[in-house]
Scaffold this motif. Structure first.
Motif, PDB file in Angstrom:
ATOM      1  N   ARG A  12       0.505  -1.439   0.111  1.00 51.59           N
ATOM      2  CA  ARG A  12      -0.357   0.085  -0.170  1.00 51.59           C
ATOM      3  C   ARG A  12       0.636   1.218   0.071  1.00 51.59           C
ATOM      4  NH1 ARG A  12      -5.631  -1.157   1.392  1.00 51.59           N
ATOM      5  NH2 ARG A  12      -5.493   1.298   3.065  1.00 51.59           N
ATOM      6  N   SER A  13       0.611   2.046   0.967  1.00 52.89           N
ATOM      7  CA  SER A  13       1.622   3.185   1.254  1.00 52.89           C
ATOM      8  C   SER A  13       2.756   3.178   1.718  1.00 52.89           C
ATOM      9  CB  SER A  13       0.694   4.442   2.205  1.00 52.89           C
ATOM     10  OG  SER A  13       0.559   3.758   2.973  1.00 52.89           O
ATOM     11  N   THR A  32      -4.919  10.604   8.676  1.00 55.28           N
ATOM     12  CA  THR A  32      -5.906   9.851   7.922  1.00 55.28           C
ATOM     13  C   THR A  32      -4.373   9.327   7.015  1.00 55.28           C
ATOM     14  OG1 THR A  32      -7.428  11.039   8.678  1.00 55.28           O
ATOM     15  CG2 THR A  32      -6.944   9.729   6.880  1.00 55.28           C
ATOM     16  N   GLY A  33      -4.471   7.890   5.889  1.00 57.13           N
ATOM     17  CA  GLY A  33      -3.435   7.741   5.241  1.00 57.13           C
ATOM     18  C   GLY A  33      -2.615   8.376   5.431  1.00 57.13           C
ATOM     19  N   SER A  34      -1.965   7.909   7.150  1.00 55.38           N
ATOM     20  CA  SER A  34      -0.202   7.351   7.087  1.00 55.38           C
ATOM     21  C   SER A  34      -0.125   6.581   6.792  1.00 55.38           C
ATOM     22  CB  SER A  34      -0.103   8.674   8.077  1.00 55.38           C
ATOM     23  OG  SER A  34      -0.457   7.743   8.894  1.00 55.38           O
ATOM     24  N   GLY A  35      -1.161   5.300   6.655  1.00 56.54           N
ATOM     25  CA  GLY A  35      -0.957   3.581   7.081  1.00 56.54           C
ATOM     26  C   GLY A  35      -0.360   3.289   7.815  1.00 56.54           C
ATOM     27  N   LYS A  36      -1.654   3.052   8.286  1.00 58.21           N
ATOM     28  CA  LYS A  36      -1.856   2.517   9.216  1.00 58.21           C
ATOM     29  C   LYS A  36      -2.411   0.889   9.400  1.00 58.21           C
ATOM     30  CE  LYS A  36      -4.665   5.464  11.657  1.00 58.21           C
ATOM     31  NZ  LYS A  36      -3.921   7.113  10.537  1.00 58.21           N
ATOM     32  N   SER A  37      -3.510   1.170   9.089  1.00 61.67           N
ATOM     33  CA  SER A  37      -3.588   0.307   9.023  1.00 61.67           C
ATOM     34  C   SER A  37      -3.507  -1.208   8.521  1.00 61.67           C
ATOM     35  CB  SER A  37      -5.975   0.434   8.173  1.00 61.67           C
ATOM     36  OG  SER A  37      -6.765   1.025   9.275  1.00 61.67           O
ATOM     37  N   SER A  38      -3.065  -0.353   7.156  1.00 62.34           N
ATOM     38  CA  SER A  38      -1.730  -1.598   6.517  1.00 62.34           C
ATOM     39  C   SER A  38      -0.793  -1.718   6.932  1.00 62.34           C
ATOM     40  CB  SER A  38      -1.088  -0.482   5.560  1.00 62.34           C
ATOM     41  OG  SER A  38      -1.686   1.116   4.629  1.00 62.34           O
ATOM     42  N   LEU A  62      -0.883  -4.946  -2.718  1.00 60.48           N
ATOM     43  CA  LEU A  62       0.351  -4.016  -3.212  1.00 60.48           C
ATOM     44  C   LEU A  62       0.405  -2.915  -4.050  1.00 60.48           C
ATOM     45  CD1 LEU A  62       2.871  -5.917  -4.529  1.00 60.48           C
ATOM     46  CD2 LEU A  62       1.501  -6.242  -6.788  1.00 60.48           C
ATOM     47  N   ARG A  63       1.793  -2.427  -3.823  1.00 59.12           N
ATOM     48  CA  ARG A  63       1.387  -0.733  -3.647  1.00 59.12           C
ATOM     49  C   ARG A  63       1.200  -0.425  -5.464  1.00 59.12           C
ATOM     50  NH1 ARG A  63       2.800   4.496  -1.926  1.00 59.12           N
ATOM     51  NH2 ARG A  63       5.031   5.069  -3.589  1.00 59.12           N
ATOM     52  N   ARG A  64       0.981   0.405  -5.928  1.00 56.46           N
ATOM     53  CA  ARG A  64       0.186   0.539  -6.781  1.00 56.46           C
ATOM     54  C   ARG A  64       1.681   0.736  -7.661  1.00 56.46           C
ATOM     55  NH1 ARG A  64      -4.564   3.612  -4.718  1.00 56.46           N
ATOM     56  NH2 ARG A  64      -2.800   5.401  -4.216  1.00 56.46           N
ATOM     57  N   GLU A 741      -8.167   1.766  15.408  1.00 57.47           N
ATOM     58  CA  GLU A 741      -9.061   2.576  15.213  1.00 57.47           C
ATOM     59  C   GLU A 741     -10.354   2.342  16.469  1.00 57.47           C
ATOM     60  OE1 GLU A 741      -8.415   5.842  14.853  1.00 57.47           O
ATOM     61  OE2 GLU A 741      -7.115   5.348  12.418  1.00 57.47           O
ATOM     62  N   HIS A 772      -6.126   7.084  15.916  1.00 63.70           N
ATOM     63  CA  HIS A 772      -5.638   8.758  15.682  1.00 63.70           C
ATOM     64  C   HIS A 772      -5.180   9.203  16.729  1.00 63.70           C
ATOM     65  CE1 HIS A 772      -8.320   8.341  11.507  1.00 63.70           C
ATOM     66  NE2 HIS A 772      -7.182   8.929  11.596  1.00 63.70           N
ATOM     67  N   LYS A 788       2.757  10.652   5.825  1.00 65.59           N
ATOM     68  CA  LYS A 788       2.777  10.456   4.911  1.00 65.59           C
ATOM     69  C   LYS A 788       3.482  11.469   3.756  1.00 65.59           C
ATOM     70  CE  LYS A 788      -0.376   9.387   1.894  1.00 65.59           C
ATOM     71  NZ  LYS A 788      -1.262   8.249   0.872  1.00 65.59           N
TER      72      LYS A 788
HETATM   73  N1  LIG Z   1      -2.253  -0.374  -3.920  1.00 73.22           N
HETATM   74  C1  LIG Z   1      -2.045   0.767  -2.908  1.00 73.22           C
HETATM   75  N2  LIG Z   1      -1.033   1.203  -3.096  1.00 73.22           N
HETATM   76  C2  LIG Z   1      -0.643   2.625  -3.159  1.00 73.22           C
HETATM   77  N3  LIG Z   1      -0.887   3.369  -2.280  1.00 73.22           N
HETATM   78  C3  LIG Z   1      -2.123   2.084  -1.379  1.00 73.22           C
HETATM   79  C4  LIG Z   1      -2.785   1.013  -2.111  1.00 73.22           C
HETATM   80  N4  LIG Z   1      -3.947   1.071  -1.146  1.00 73.22           N
HETATM   81  C5  LIG Z   1      -4.360   2.530  -0.192  1.00 73.22           C
HETATM   82  N5  LIG Z   1      -3.463   2.999  -0.090  1.00 73.22           N
HETATM   83  C6  LIG Z   1      -2.964   3.972   0.401  1.00 73.22           C
HETATM   84  O1  LIG Z   1      -2.659   4.020   1.344  1.00 73.22           O
HETATM   85  C7  LIG Z   1      -2.583   5.066   2.538  1.00 73.22           C
HETATM   86  C8  LIG Z   1      -2.577   4.275   4.190  1.00 73.22           C
HETATM   87  O2  LIG Z   1      -3.144   3.515   3.938  1.00 73.22           O
HETATM   88  P1  LIG Z   1      -4.016   3.031   5.343  1.00 73.22           P
HETATM   89  O3  LIG Z   1      -5.445   2.277   5.028  1.00 73.22           O
HETATM   90  O4  LIG Z   1      -3.390   1.981   5.418  1.00 73.22           O
HETATM   91  O5  LIG Z   1      -4.489   4.515   6.412  1.00 73.22           O
HETATM   92  P2  LIG Z   1      -4.501   4.521   7.456  1.00 73.22           P
HETATM   93  O6  LIG Z   1      -3.567   5.646   8.249  1.00 73.22           O
HETATM   94  O7  LIG Z   1      -5.391   3.434   7.686  1.00 73.22           O
HETATM   95  O8  LIG Z   1      -5.329   5.471   7.704  1.00 73.22           O
HETATM   96  P3  LIG Z   1      -7.340   6.331   8.822  1.00 73.22           P
HETATM   97  O9  LIG Z   1      -6.514   6.942   9.650  1.00 73.22           O
HETATM   98  O10 LIG Z   1      -7.905   7.083   7.541  1.00 73.22           O
HETATM   99  O11 LIG Z   1      -7.156   4.930   8.783  1.00 73.22           O
HETATM  100  C9  LIG Z   1      -3.676   5.568   1.862  1.00 73.22           C
HETATM  101  O12 LIG Z   1      -3.354   6.661   1.601  1.00 73.22           O
HETATM  102  C10 LIG Z   1      -4.601   4.422   0.958  1.00 73.22           C
HETATM  103  O13 LIG Z   1      -5.249   5.308  -0.263  1.00 73.22           O
END
Ligand SMILES: Nc1ncnc2c1ncn2[C@@H]1O[C@H](COP(=O)(O)OP(=O)(O)OP(=O)(O)O)[C@@H](O)[C@H]1O
Ligand SMILES: [Mg+2]
Length: 796
Positions: A12-13, A32-38, A62-64, A741, A772, A788
């Motif tokens: 992911r990120s 938000t979106g910093s990559g925690k849930s990932s 898999l990262r884009r 969360e 958060h 991020k």
């Molecule tokens: N395959 C991918 N390749 C690149 N980036 C991706 C991919 N899938 C998800 N992302 C991005 O990765 C980032 C992190 O996602 P994640 O779910 O870990 O965020 P988070 O920190 O849990 O955010 P939140 O607090 O909103 O839950 C997001 O910006 C998401 O859009």
């Protein structure tokens, strides 16, 4: 068992990230979106090669734009350290597991695994102590609390909760079996119904007996018919012979009859013919006699002489006729002229009468005028009368005005007396007025009479004299014309021609009568001549007929001798015919009987075949009926068994559920007491997994609790569920919790309460929380901060 480290490569990120976890509370924070849930997703992927029940986890992870990536997770269990690694690779559009990068190390040594993916999975299950059919689901129930899950658990509907928990405890298996069994039972019932109907509709055993009886009856009857047929055939043969003999006898007798009839008919015919001829002769003879009488006076010489005479008179009549026509034309002319003269004379007489009247009138006028002239007054006399008229008119006017006055004043002007009635006045004055008017009228007449003067009268006298002489002249002219008409001569002329015409006409009439007589005579003579010829012809005809009669009589004699030779007797023929009819009738009766028997036999044979087939079918049906009855008994037994079993399953499900709920209740209570020590209310779970709060005798809704209390209930509920699931899933002890969360949707108070509650959990080795909330850092043994940067997650 705790997680000690995770390495992410193109997840992911995350490009390349290494995170270390410690025992106790690990807090992962970041925007938000910093990559925690990932990170938590990656833990799940490393352990199970999947994330959740969804598909395309590879694409999610898999990262884009990256070709490949990997997750490596380190686990410490007692003294052992395990390293589980899983790879991902892009194949065209899809992302697949990269088997070549999958491995497990135990204490830095590669574990030898044959069938990689599934072997890795079972190895991990052993490390995690999960012995369930669905280890991933078990892990998500016991260990991994996903985003929003806590909130949903408490506040979702009972139905959702029940389904969720029943799902976790795998109680829905019973339900599925229970439901499936209903379908099976209804299928069996349907089949039983079909069988019963089939048996019901199927044949009765009595049918077979009936059909057999019918077959036997038919067989017996067919045998009888066959015997009867044989007898009848013999009889028929005998009748045939007898009939043949009788036929020839009758035929001979009939030919005799024919012959006899033919000759006798001819005899009758000939006799009738002779009779007819004789009658004709008699008729002709009568005619000859009558005709002969008619022409007794017939003279042939007179005929020749008469023709000559006739022609001569015809010529004379013709010329006389011409003469009469001519005279008639003359007569017409003379008559016309005589009539014209009379008409003219009458006209002139009329004219003369008118003229005479004119002359008389004029002469009278002339005499009157002569007297008038002699008595004619002068012109002054005339003026005097005029003056008198105007005098009387003035008097009349005065009387009229007096009349008006008298009416107005009411006093009579004439008598000076009072007037009593208006009518009286009117009468008096009107009398006077009338007198005046009469006077005026008389004077006016006088005036008219003397209006002509003497001169004028004399002028008029002259004129009349002149007119009188003219009229007299006219009268003498009319007289002259009357004389000139010469009526006597015209009349004499007419009468003379008329006389001649009458004489000629009379002569013609006489001649015509003579001619008529001669013609009649000639006609009669002609007729006589015709009759004489006819008499001759008729005499000849009689001779001819007599000749014919003679020849016919000869032929008749011949026929009569012929008929004597024919030997025929009507009675004998009749007798023979009756005998033949009897034989024929008998033959017909036998034949009819044979046909009827044949028909009956055929019908019975067909019926026999039909009945035999029916019998066969009946036997098959009875056999089948017996089979179905047997099967039905088996099915009914099975149905009973199934129904009982289904009931048992329901009871078992209820029993297990009750047991779970009791276990769940005690775990929940213990957990809650660990988190809070409440004395003013007690908390419990009902049989539908709902949280029930009671204070004294009063029951309260979970929603009435404070935010912190709610969170505590939620965590106790979730942890109790984790424990229960771990017991059921055969996990000896759960030492790890991952929470994504848990604070989302909670207010400050709730978050504080949650934080406090988590610090009180003391039977877990490791808690990893993604949040958060910065404030949660305060209770952490290890803080992992993420952000991020340029689309890539980094630790800071
Ligand atoms: N395959 C991918 N390749 C690149 N980036 C991706 C991919 N899938 C998800 N992302 C991005 O990765 C980032 C992190 O996602 P994640 O779910 O870990 O965020 P988070 O920190 O849990 O955010 P939140 O607090 O909103 O839950 C997001 O910006 C998401 O859009
Ligand atoms: Mg997240």
């Amino acid at each position: 068992m705790i997680l000690s480290e995770i390495n992410l490569e193109n997840i992911r990120s995350h490009s390349i990230t290494k995170i270390k976890f410690s025992e106790g509370i690990n807090i992962i924070t970041g925007n938000t979106g910093s990559g925690k849930s990932s990170i938590l997703m990656s833990v799940e992927y490393a352990l199970f090669g999947k994330i959740g029940e969804g598909k395309d986890e590879g694409k999610m992870l898999l990262r884009r734009n990256a070709k490949d990536g990997s997750v490596t997770l380190k686990i410490l269990d007692g003294k052992n350290e395990y390293e589980v690694s899983r790879g991902l690779k892009r194949v065209n559009e899809a992302v697949r597991n990269d088997d070549s990068k999958n491995y497990i190390n135990k204490d830095n040594t590669r574990v030898d695994l044959q069938n990689r993916a599934s072997d890795i999975n079972s190895y991990v299950n052993r490390i995690l102590n999960i012995y369930s059919e669905n280890p991933l689901k078990m892990f998500e129930t016991i260990t991994y609390i996903k985003q929003d899950e806590l909130k949903n658990l408490i506040f979702e509907t009972g139905q959702y909760k029940q389904e969720y928990i029943d799902g976790l405890l795998q109680l829905n298996k019973y339900l599925t079996v229970y439901e499936k069994m209903r379908e099976i039972i209804s299928e069996i019932k349907k089949e039983i119904d079909i069988d019963r109907k089939e048996i019901e509709l199927s044949v009765d055993e009595n049918e077979i007996i009936k059909t057999e009886t019918k077959i036997n009856e038919n067989k017996t009857r067919i045998e009888q018919i066959k015997k009867q047929e044989e007898n009848d055939n013999i009889l028929l043969e005998n009748k045939k012979i007898a009939k043949k003999q009788k036929d020839s006898e009758v035929e001979f007798e009939r030919s005799q009859k024919l012959k006899f009839t033919k000759i006798s008919t001819e005899i009758k015919l000939k006799e009738a013919e002779i009779e007819k001829y004789r009658a004709e002769i008699a008729k002709i003879q009568v005619k000859i006699e009558q005709d002969s009488k008619k022409i007794l006076s017939f003279d042939e010489k007179r005929k020749d002489y008469l023709d000559k005479e006739l022609k001569e008179i015809e010529i004379i009549v013709e010329s006389e006729n011409e003469q009469v026509k001519k005279t008639y034309a003359e007569l017409y002319k003379a008559e016309y002229s005589y009539k014209n003269t009379i008409d003219e004379k009458n006209k002139l007489k009329e004219e003369e009468k008118r003229e005479k009247l004119n002359v008389l009138g004029l002469e009278k006028e002339k005499t009157e005028l002569e007297t008038q002239i002699a008595n004619a007054p002068d012109s002054e006399n005339k003026d005097e009368i005029k003056g008198r008229i105007s005098e009387v008119q003035t008097i009349k006017r005065e009387i009229e005005s007096e009349k008006e006055k008298a009416i107005k004043s009411g006093t009579c002007q004439l008598c000076g007396e009072k007037i009593t009635s208006e009518e009286h006045i009117k009468e008096e004055y009107n009398k006077k007025i009338k007198e005046c008017e009469e006077k005026i009228s008389k004077l006016s007449k006088d005036y008219e009479n003397i209006k002509l003067s003497k001169n004028e009268l004399e002028k008029r006298f002259e004129t009349i004299k002149l007119r009188l002489s003219t009229e007299n002249e006219k009268l003498s002219a009319i007289n002259d014309r009357l004389i000139a008409l010469d009526e006597e001569n015209r009349k004499a002329e007419y009468e003379q021609v008329k006389k001649r015409y009458d004489e000629e006409n009379k002569k013609l009439e006489n001649l015509s009568n003579q001619l008529k007589k001669l013609r009649e005579e000639s006609k009669l003579l002609n007729e006589h001549e015709k009759i004489a010829i006819e008499i001759k012809n008729n005499s000849k005809r009689i001779e001819e007929i007599e000749e014919t009669i003679k020849s016919t009589s000869n032929y008749l004699e011949k026929l009569q001798s012929e008929i004597k030779d024919v030997n025929f007797q009507e009675d004998h023929l009749k007798k023979l015919e009756e005998e033949l009819k009897l034989i024929t009738d008998e033959t017909n009766t036998i034949n009819y009987r044979i046909t009827e028997l044949k028909k009956e036999k055929e019908m019975r044979e067909n019926q026999l075949i039909y009945d035999e087939n029916i019998l066969k079918e009946l036997e098959i049906k009875i056999k089948k009926k017996m089979e179905v009855t047997e099967k039905l008994a088996k099915k009914e037994k099975l149905l009973k068994l199934m129904s009982n079993l289904r009931e048992d399953i329901r009871n078992i499900r209820e029993y297990v559920r009750l047991r779970f709920i009791n276990e769940f209740r005690s775990l929940f209570k213990t957990r809650f007491e660990e988190l809070r020590n409440e004395s003013d209310y007690s908390i419990d779970i009902d049989k539908n997994y709902n949280v029930v709060i009671s204070a004294g005798n009063e029951e309260m809704d979970a929603r009435t609790l404070s935010g912190g209390e709610k969170t505590s209930v939620a965590i106790a509920y979730r942890l109790a569920l984790s424990s229960l699931a771990s017991i059921l899933g055969g996990v000896s002890k759960n030492e790890l919790i991952l929470m994504d969360e848990p604070t989302s949707g909670l207010d400050k108070e709730d978050i504080n309460a949650l934080t406090n509650a988590i610090t009180r959990i003391n039977d877990l080795k490791q808690i990893i929380i993604v949040t958060h909330e910065d404030s949660m850092k305060n209770i952490a043994d290890n803080v992992i901060k993420l952000k991020k940067n340029g689309g890539v997650s980094i630790l800071y």
